[in-house]
Scaffold this active site. Structure first.
Site, PDB file in Angstrom:
ATOM      1  N   GLU A 267      23.067  55.839  -1.790  1.00 35.92           N
ATOM      2  CA  GLU A 267      22.974  55.283  -0.299  1.00 35.92           C
ATOM      3  C   GLU A 267      21.454  55.795   0.132  1.00 35.92           C
ATOM      4  OE1 GLU A 267      25.321  56.979   3.026  1.00 35.92           O
ATOM      5  OE2 GLU A 267      27.245  56.715   1.628  1.00 35.92           O
ATOM      6  N   GLU A 321      28.340  48.278  11.390  1.00 34.65           N
ATOM      7  CA  GLU A 321      29.767  48.255  11.484  1.00 34.65           C
ATOM      8  C   GLU A 321      30.111  49.135  12.864  1.00 34.65           C
ATOM      9  OE1 GLU A 321      31.409  50.376   7.559  1.00 34.65           O
ATOM     10  OE2 GLU A 321      29.196  50.189   7.166  1.00 34.65           O
ATOM     11  N   LYS A 324      32.003  52.711  13.414  1.00 33.38           N
ATOM     12  CA  LYS A 324      31.603  54.089  13.005  1.00 33.38           C
ATOM     13  C   LYS A 324      31.345  55.000  14.136  1.00 33.38           C
ATOM     14  CE  LYS A 324      29.583  54.717   9.383  1.00 33.38           C
ATOM     15  NZ  LYS A 324      28.916  55.006   8.133  1.00 33.38           N
ATOM     16  N   GLU A 330      24.346  54.923  13.710  1.00 29.79           N
ATOM     17  CA  GLU A 330      25.444  55.138  12.807  1.00 29.79           C
ATOM     18  C   GLU A 330      26.175  53.407  12.672  1.00 29.79           C
ATOM     19  OE1 GLU A 330      27.110  57.312  10.280  1.00 29.79           O
ATOM     20  OE2 GLU A 330      24.863  58.060  10.763  1.00 29.79           O
TER      21      GLU A 330
END
Length: 460
Positions: A267, A321, A324, A330
């Site tokens: 990541e 997203e 999250k 985030e």
């Protein structure tokens, strides 16, 4: 889940080896496909997006059946994950991992190209305290792979957060936290060494930069530091914070006697939007970090400490997203919005890199005129056949002309039929950069191909 523990807050005193000292071996770019959102396209549509961008590697956070089925036959390499909540069962029951591997791996493999299993994720900072279960779980998963005779092709590892390091400055002095060494680090590294696997690490220069903007320059964080700064212990020079972070992990492993284990950055990324206190979160910086990282990885060479090991990284993440938790950043690491529009433009393949102009405007990929897509015979018959099946199936290519008796059936060869199908798919997707890849089974040419009497020059 990405750890927000901050390391490397005194990292500006580094630079990098000369490009001439680096290996010419190119690295690879993958993408994390997270799904903590209620507005994402269905997996089959996501796979079309991945193929259109030339993505050849994807990392998941579970082993979702719908996703693994959608990836079947595409040639995309897949990392599946065993969630942290299953580690205790996996550590204490071989029958559990046997069943898990049968249900989540063997039910799809090899048509779905699963090449690794991430056992847990950032387990050392898991609030449920699953650390003691990690290595036993990895052993049991591996034993199950052995039982099904796939342990030689599917690797087992576990992503660690950089917070596992107790010391990270300078990179040559990298070391793991003392309380983790005997408990889990040494047993895990021994397992990776014995099974021929690699360590997975999640690394985010954004956090370090945000925590110490006075010491760490934005150029250093974004791969733009031409001068670089020096590790005082060994004279190695670093031009990017990510490479310094990677070398701290290498040094920490070397301190324990493990000098041959490879590292994959599972990541890394940069948010395009953040809260008021999240300094540096912007589409321009996100594009700069991810775009320059792709260029760095795909054009070859390793880190100063490991110059012959190519950079293999997975960008975080495919989509923004919206569910999250945490700060605004985030929910804004995605390369794409849920409607599949780009948040900003970066290349994901060598071909796209050649045409990348670095503009930040959310625009689609540049159309490459007067180009055609043909099969790459070096990919091998199995990979070509899988890609052909996908193109003519879910990919929506017009494969009627290559059916028996039709105009492009002859010559009746896999290369000819695959080339026609790939070219149909390529043109259907408006010849977007990256739409001709199929996991390395195809490439772009600038002259219309011809197989027998089948004319590709007229387009679709």
């Amino acid at each position: 889940m990405r750890s927000q523990y901050i390391l490397f807050t005194s990292f500006f005193l580094f630079s990098s080896l000369s490009q001439n000292a680096w290996s010419n071996t190119n690295g690879s770019i993958g993408i994390n496909y997270g799904r903590i959102a209620n507005d994402l396209p269905v997996p089959s549509q996501v796979v079309k997006l991945l193929l259109s961008q030339g993505v050849t590697k994807v990392k998941l956070y579970d082993a979702d059946s719908t996703v693994l089925t959608a990836l079947s036959g595409t040639g995309i390499s897949v990392t599946v994950a065993m969630p942290n909540g299953q580690l205790e069962s996996a550590a204490t029951s071989q029958s559990f991992t046997d069943t898990w591997v049968q249900s989540n791996i063997m039910a799809y493999y090899p048509k779905t190209n699963i090449d690794s299993i991430a056992v847990g994720n950032e387990v050392f900072v898991d609030p449920q305290n699953t650390t003691s279960y990690l290595v036993p779980a990895m052993h049991n998963v591996y034993a199950s792979l052995v039982k099904y005779d796939v342990a030689s092709t599917i690797k087992v590892s576990s992503p660690i957060a950089l917070s596992a390091l107790g010391n990270s400055y300078p990179p040559s002095s990298g070391s793991f936290k003392p309380d983790l060494v005997e408990l889990v680090i040494k047993p895990m590294l021994s397992f990776l060494n014995q099974t021929g696997s690699y360590i997975m690490a999640n690394a985010y220069p954004f956090f370090a930069y945000m925590a110490d903007t006075k010491t760490i320059s934005l150029d250093y964080a974004l791969f733009r530091d031409e001068k670089g700064v020096t590790d005082p212990n060994n004279g190695l020079v670093y031009k990017s914070l990510l490479e310094a972070q990677m070398d701290a992990v290498y040094a920490a492993m070397g301190l324990l006697g493990f000098n041959d284990i490879k590292l994959v950055v599972t990541e890394t990324g940069w948010p395009s939007k953040g809260d008021e206190n999240e300094v540096g979160a912007s589409p321009e910086n996100a594009q700069g970090y991810n775009g320059n990282l792709v260029k760095r990885a795909l054009t070859g060479g390793g880190t100063p400490l490991r110059p012959n090991d190519p950079l293999n990284v997975y960008l975080f993440a495919l989509f923004n997203e919206n569910q999250k938790p945490g700060p605004t950043s985030e929910r804004n690491y995605g390369l794409f919005y849920p409607n599949e529009e780009k948040v900003y433009d970066i290349p994901l393949t060598i071909e796209a890199l050649k045409n990348w102009n670095g503009m930040v405007n959310g625009s689609k990929n540049e159309v490459v005129a007067n180009t055609w897509c043909v099969a790459n015979e070096e990919a091998g018959n199995e990979k070509l056949q899988q890609a052909l099946d996908y193109a003519c199936g879910e990919g929506g290519a017009d494969c009627r002309p290559i059916q028996e008796g039709a105009t492009c059936y002859d010559p009746n060869t896999l290369t000819a039929h695959a080339s026609y199908a790939f070219n149909s798919y390529y043109h259907k997707n408006s010849r977007l950069s990256g739409a001709c890849n199929f996991g390395g089974a195809a490439y772009v040419v600038t002259q219309p191909p011809r197989f027998g009497n089948c004319d590709f020059s007229t387009g679709y």
